[in-house]
Design an enzyme around this catalytic site. Structure first.
Site, PDB file in Angstrom:
ATOM      1  NE  ARG A 266      27.247   8.771  36.338  1.00 24.72           N
ATOM      2  CZ  ARG A 266      26.457   8.580  37.369  1.00 24.72           C
ATOM      3  NH1 ARG A 266      25.148   8.562  37.203  1.00 24.72           N
ATOM      4  NH2 ARG A 266      26.958   8.404  38.569  1.00 24.72           N
TER       5      ARG A 266
ATOM      6  CG  ASN B 173      28.519  11.712  29.902  1.00 26.30           C
ATOM      7  OD1 ASN B 173      29.442  11.312  29.224  1.00 26.30           O
ATOM      8  ND2 ASN B 173      28.411  11.460  31.192  1.00 26.30           N
TER       9      ASN B 173
ATOM     10  CB  SER C 278      26.026  11.427  41.163  1.00 19.93           C
ATOM     11  OG  SER C 278      25.080  10.440  41.507  1.00 19.93           O
TER      12      SER C 278
END
Lengths: 156, 284
Positions: free
Chosen positions: B210, B214, B206
Site C-alpha cells: 500500500r 501510493n 498489504s
C-alpha cells in the site's frame, strides 16, 4: 524494485531507529508530560484544598469574632452591674455613716443638754439655797438638809 | 505530442527519463547496462542513505529538543512535538488493548519516519539527482518509500513483532490453534490453515505494498508533470506548457501532501491494530 540485501539494511535501520526514538524522544518527552500532568493535578488539588482551608478559616474567624463580641457584651454587662453594685454599696455606706454621725451628734447634743441641765440644776440649787437662806435669815445646815436639797435639785 | 524529429526522440527520451528516475543507485550485484539490481546482493545505496539520514535527523532533532526540555512553559517546536506525541499516544490508547511500552514508540517511529521519507517526494524530482550528478552519481532515487525494500523491511519487522507477541500472549500452542481452528471451527482444518495463512501473510504484504504503491504512483505523476516542462515546452509552446506544469505541479503537491500524511498515518494505525490483534487472546 527487486528485493535485495537493502531490505535487511532497512530492517536493521528501522529497528535501530525504533530503539533510538524510544530512548531519545519518546521516553523523556512522555515522562515529562506525565510529570506535568501529575504536577497540574497536584496543583489543582492543592488549590482546591487551599480554598477549603480558606473557607474554614473564614468561618473560624467569624465564629471567633462572634464569640469575642458576645463575651465583650457579657463583660460590659457584668462591669455595669458591678459598677451599679459599687455605687449602691457606696450609697449604703454613706447612708450608714451619715446615720452614725447623726446618732453621735444627737448623743453629744443630749450629753451637752444633760450637762447643762446638771450645771443649771446645781446653780439653781445654790440659788435656791441662797434664797431660802435669805428667807430664813439663817444658816441652813447643808449637812442636815442634804436629803431635802437633793430632792429639790432633782425636782427642778 | 508533436510529430517532429525532436518530438519522436523526445518520446524515447521520455521513457529514458522516467526509467532513469526510477532506478536506484545500485552497488554490488547490479546489471551494468540498466543499472538495475540483478541479484540479491545488490545494495540500494540511495534508499539506505536517505532513510538513515532521515532517521538520524529525527534522532538529532529530538536529542536537541529533549536536552533542553521545558516542562512548565513549552513553546514553539516543543509544542509541535508534544502534539505529535499526544496524537500517537491517543491512537495507541484508542486501538491497542492492554499495555505494552514498545507500541507507542514504535508507532511514533513509523509515523514520523514514514512521513519524512514520503516527504522526500515533495522535493522537486530533478533537484537532488541533478546535484548528485555534479558529484558523479548518475542514478538517485530520493524517496526511500518508493523502494519496496524499505516498505517491506518495515512491514516485515512489524510482522516479526506480530508473530513474537502472538506466541508470547497466546502461547505457541494457542498460536498454532489459531491457524488450525480459526475461521471455521475444527471440522475444516485444512481450509482454516490456508485461510489464516493468507490472512496473516496479507498483513505485511498489504502494509508494504500500500505504502509502496501510493508513493511510487505519486512519484510517477510528479515525473510526468515534470516532463510537461521538460519535453513539450520548446520555443513558443513554453508559454503554454510551462504555466500548466506549474499549476499541475502545485495541485499534485498539495494533494500529495495529504497522501503522504495519510499513508504514514495508515501505516501507523495498521501497525497498532495488527499488534493489538496479536495481543488479544481469542479464547472465546
Amino acid at each position: 524494485m527487486n528485493i535485495t540485501v537493502s531490505l535487511f539494511g532497512q530492517v536493521i535501520a528501522f529497528v535501530l531507529l525504533i530503539w533510538f526514538v524510544n530512548r531519545v524522544l519518546w521516553d523523556p518527552v512522555s515522562k515529562m508530560l506525565e510529570d506535568r500532568q501529575k504536577r497540574i493535578a497536584d496543583g489543582l488539588a492543592a488549590g482546591e484544598k487551599g480554598k477549603h482551608e480558606l473557607e474554614r478559616a473564614k468561618k473560624l474567624a467569624k465564629e471567633t469574632l462572634h464569640e469575642a463580641k458576645t463575651k465583650a457584651g457579657e463583660i460590659i454587662a457584668q462591669a455595669e452591674k458591678r459598677a451599679s453594685e459599687i455605687v449602691e454599696e457606696a450609697k449604703q455606706d454613706a447612708r450608714t455613716e451619715g446615720d452614725r454621725l447623726l446618732a453621735a451628734a444627737n448623743s453629744e447634743i443630749d450629753r451637752e443638754v444633760n450637762r447643762a441641765r446638771e450645771t443649771l440644776r446645781g446653780q439653781v440649787a445654790d440659788i435656791t439655797v441662797a434664797g431660802a437662806k435669805r428667807i430664813l435669815k439663817r444658816e441652813i445646815d447643808a449637812k442636815a438638809h442634804e436629803d431635802l436639797l437633793k430632792e429639790l435639785v432633782t425636782q427642778i | 505530442m508533436s510529430a517532429t524529429e525532436s518530438g519522436s526522440s523526445g518520446g524515447s527520451g521520455t521513457v529514458e527519463y522516467i526509467q532513469h528516475h526510477l532506478t536506484n543507485l545500485c552497488v554490488g550485484d547490479c546489471d551494468p547496462v540498466t543499472h538495475k539490481a540483478a541479484g540479491f546482493w545488490a545494495l540500494h545505496v540511495d534508499t539506505l542513505f536517505f532513510s538513515v539520514a532521515l532517521g538520524a535527523l529525527i534522532i538529532a532533532v529530538s536529542w536537541n529538543l529533549t536536552r533542553n526540555l521545558n516542562p512548565d512553559t513549552p513553546s514553539g517546536f516543543q509544542n509541535f512535538v508534544e502534539s505529535i506525541l499526544d496524537f500517537v499516544s491517543t491512537n495507541v490508547r484508542d486501538t491497542f488493548p492492554g499495555h505494552n511500552p514498545l507500541i507507542a514508540p514504535l508507532a511514533l517511529t513509523v509515523f514520523v519516519w514514514v512521513w519524512l521519507m514520503n516527504f522526500m517526494d515533495l522535493i522537486p524530482v530533478d533537484l537532488l539527482p541533478a546535484i548528485a550528478s555534479w558529484f558523479g552519481i548518475n542514478y538517485l532515487k530520493v524517496v526511500p518509500t518508493t523502494d519496496l525494500n524499505t516498505t517491506l523491511a518495515m512491514s516485515l519487522t512489524v510482522f516479526g513483532l506480530i508473530i513474537y507477541y502472538s506466541i508470547k500472549v497466546k502461547g505457541a500452542a494457542g498460536y498454532l490453534k489459531m491457524f488450525l481452528f480459526h475461521p471455521f471451527g475444527k471440522f475444516l482444518v485444512p481450509v482454516n490453515v490456508v485461510m489464516t495463512l493468507i490472512e496473516e501473510l496479507a498483513k505485511p504484504l498489504s502494509l508494504a505494498l500500500r505504502l509502496f504503491g501510493n508513493l511510487f504512483a505519486g512519484e510517477l505523476v510528479f515525473l510526468l508533470i515534470a516532463l510537461i516542462g521538460g519535453t513539450l515546452a520548446v520555443g513558443a509552446a513554453a508559454l503554454f506548457w510551462f504555466p500548466l506544469q506549474v499549476v499541475l505541479d502545485l495541485g499534485w503537491l498539495i494533494f500529495h501532501l495529504l497522501i503522504i500524511t495519510l499513508q504514514a498515518f495508515i501505516f501507523m494505525v495498521l501497525t497498532i491494530v495488527y499488534l493489538g490483534m496479536a495481543h488479544t487472546d481469542e479464547d472465546h
